[in-house]
Motif scaffolding. Structure first.
Motif: not given
Length: 91
Positions: A44, A48, A52, A55
């Motif tokens: 988490f 990237d 959230v 993910k």
């Protein structure tokens, strides 16, 4: 004889916050599993660019897309129902 109290007079033993297994569990099964928090923190906290709630991969994407489709479909349905309800009735 008389009436018996509805609430037990003794409080039950607390099982939260102990490292001992509960009395009803068999001794062969491990009580505590491995700690998954550090692994989840790595997932988490990775930068990237994904929000959230997306993910964890494919299942998260499917839930997100299903929720968005139901939201958009429900909005369109409500607007059509309001339009139809606002039309004058021919008698």
């Amino acid at each position: 004889q008389g009436l018996k109290p509805l609430v037990p007079t003794e409080s039950p033993d607390l099982i939260f916050g102990t490292s001992k297994p509960a009395p009803g569990l068999p001794a062969a099964e491990p009580f505590l599993n491995t700690n998954k928090v550090p692994d989840l923190q790595k997932v988490f906290q990775r930068s990237d660019g994904l929000p959230v709630h997306l993910k964890q991969g494919y299942p998260d994407r499917m839930l997100y897309r299903t929720t968005m489709a139901l939201t958009i479909g429900g909005t369109i349905y409500c607007l059509v129902a309001l339009y139809i309800a606002s039309q004058p009735k021919n008698q």
